[in-house]
Scaffold this active site. Structure first.
Site, PDB file in Angstrom:
ATOM      1  N   CYS A  70       0.815  -1.215   0.000  1.00  0.00           N
ATOM      2  CA  CYS A  70       0.000   0.000   0.000  1.00  0.00           C
ATOM      3  C   CYS A  70       0.854   1.273   0.000  1.00  0.00           C
ATOM      4  CB  CYS A  70      -0.977  -0.023   1.166  1.00  0.00           C
ATOM      5  SG  CYS A  70      -2.371   1.132   0.939  1.00  0.00           S
ATOM      6  N   HIS A  76      -4.199  -4.295   0.475  1.00  0.00           N
ATOM      7  CA  HIS A  76      -3.909  -4.877   1.786  1.00  0.00           C
ATOM      8  C   HIS A  76      -4.347  -6.342   1.839  1.00  0.00           C
ATOM      9  CE1 HIS A  76      -2.509  -1.399   4.081  1.00  0.00           C
ATOM     10  NE2 HIS A  76      -3.407  -0.670   3.437  1.00  0.00           N
ATOM     11  N   GLU A 117      -3.205  -8.551   3.545  1.00  0.00           N
ATOM     12  CA  GLU A 117      -3.013  -9.049   4.913  1.00  0.00           C
ATOM     13  C   GLU A 117      -4.186  -8.727   5.834  1.00  0.00           C
ATOM     14  OE1 GLU A 117      -1.772  -4.758   5.361  1.00  0.00           O
ATOM     15  OE2 GLU A 117      -1.791  -6.277   3.780  1.00  0.00           O
TER      16      GLU A 117
END
Length: 313
Positions: free
Chosen positions: A142, A235, A237
């Site tokens: 990001c 993102h 994650e």
């Protein structure tokens, strides 16, 4: 295979409850194996939450991974206890003499600030420059992806009028690429950012290649042609609740945020959030570790010159 983490790291309990295989430093000391050594530069405010998210992905890979946590400065954090930072995090001076198989640089809540105005921008540049000689492969997430593209390749981002928040459909732009092995033609990934890179500028750069993009969210996966740098604009994650937590935080601060797109059932923020990206996130990190770290890194990390970047087909 497990991720090796420091003894008593708070993330251990959460990951073990999810059947993610983690191993303490004490137990790993008795293993006779060459694990992958991965450094995580954590720029997110809530360090513990981000540690857990990234270790969850690393723990789903078939490789044993040793993780070191790196902080950008030693100033007290508003969102993470200082004891945690002093116990589990290292300063750059502690690792600058070392080599690593992989480096992950997280996002940061700095989307509306010019890079040169970021108080630790010089430190970010120093670590990025260091990584090009001391790390086999770097994964930028990001904000870090935008920062890396700007610093390494001179590409500029555009500040958006509204925060781009939600879960978007992406498509592969290359069919046969190691990073994309096992990917569906279309897949979901979350975004949460105030800026965007120009997709055409990336496409035209001779040292970069776009591997996945979104009609709504632009470039998503960008890889340098020497395979050393992977830029992920979103993102992967994030856990299921993260976008919801950010949305309600922004509401509480009076920022009048848009409802994250394609995230809540029926796009109703009072309804259940739907997680549709976890399998993609695990596969992305597994492929990165396998094909761009494990397959390229020298057995002896002191000899980084042995690494020969290859051109993917």
């Amino acid at each position: 295979m497990p991720v090796k983490i420091p003894d008593h790291l708070p993330a251990a309990g959460v990951l073990e409850s999810e059947n993610i295989f983690v191993m303490s430093e004490t137990r790993a000391a008795n293993q006779d194996i060459r694990p992958m050594k991965v450094l995580i530069l954590n720029l997110m405010p809530n360090k513990i939450e981000t540690e857990t998210q990234l270790l969850r992905l690393l723990g789903n890979t078939p490789l044993q991974v040793d993780v070191d946590l790196l902080r950008i400065h030693d100033k007290e954090s508003k969102h993470t206890p200082i004891d945690h930072m002093n116990t589990f995090y290292r300063d750059f001076e502690d690792v600058r003499h070392k080599n690593y198989d992989g480096l992950i640089i997280t996002g940061a809540p700095l989307g509306q600030i010019d890079f040169e105005d970021v108080v630790y921008w010089d430190h970010i540049r120093e670590i990025i420059d260091w990584s090009q000689a001391h790390v086999t492969s770097v994964l930028f997430l990001c904000w870090a992806a935008h920062a890396g593209l700007y610093h390494l390749y001179g590409l500029h981002r555009k500040i958006l009028q509204q925060k781009r928040s939600g879960v978007f459909v992406h498509r592969r732009t290359c069919q046969h690429f190691p990073l994309l092995r096992g990917f569906d033609d279309e897949f979901f990934a979350p975004h949460s950012r105030f800026a965007e890179m120009d997709l055409e500028e990336i496409r035209q750069h001779p040292q970069l290649q776009v591997l996945a993009e979104s009609a709504e969210a632009g470039a998503y996966l960008v890889l340098s042609r020497n395979n050393r740098n992977l830029f992920v604009m979103g993102h992967p994650e994030y856990q299921k609740s993260t976008l919801n937590d950010e949305y309600h935080r922004d509401l509480a601060q009076g920022l009048n945020p848009n409802v994250p797109q394609n995230y809540y059932r029926n796009n109703d923020p009072e309804a259940e959030a739907i997680a549709r990206w976890h399998s993609h996130g695990s596969l992305l990190v597994s492929n990165w570790l396998n094909y761009y770290v494990y397959q390229l890194t020298p057995y002896d990390l002191s000899d980084m010159t042995a690494m020969t970047p290859w051109e993917s087909r």
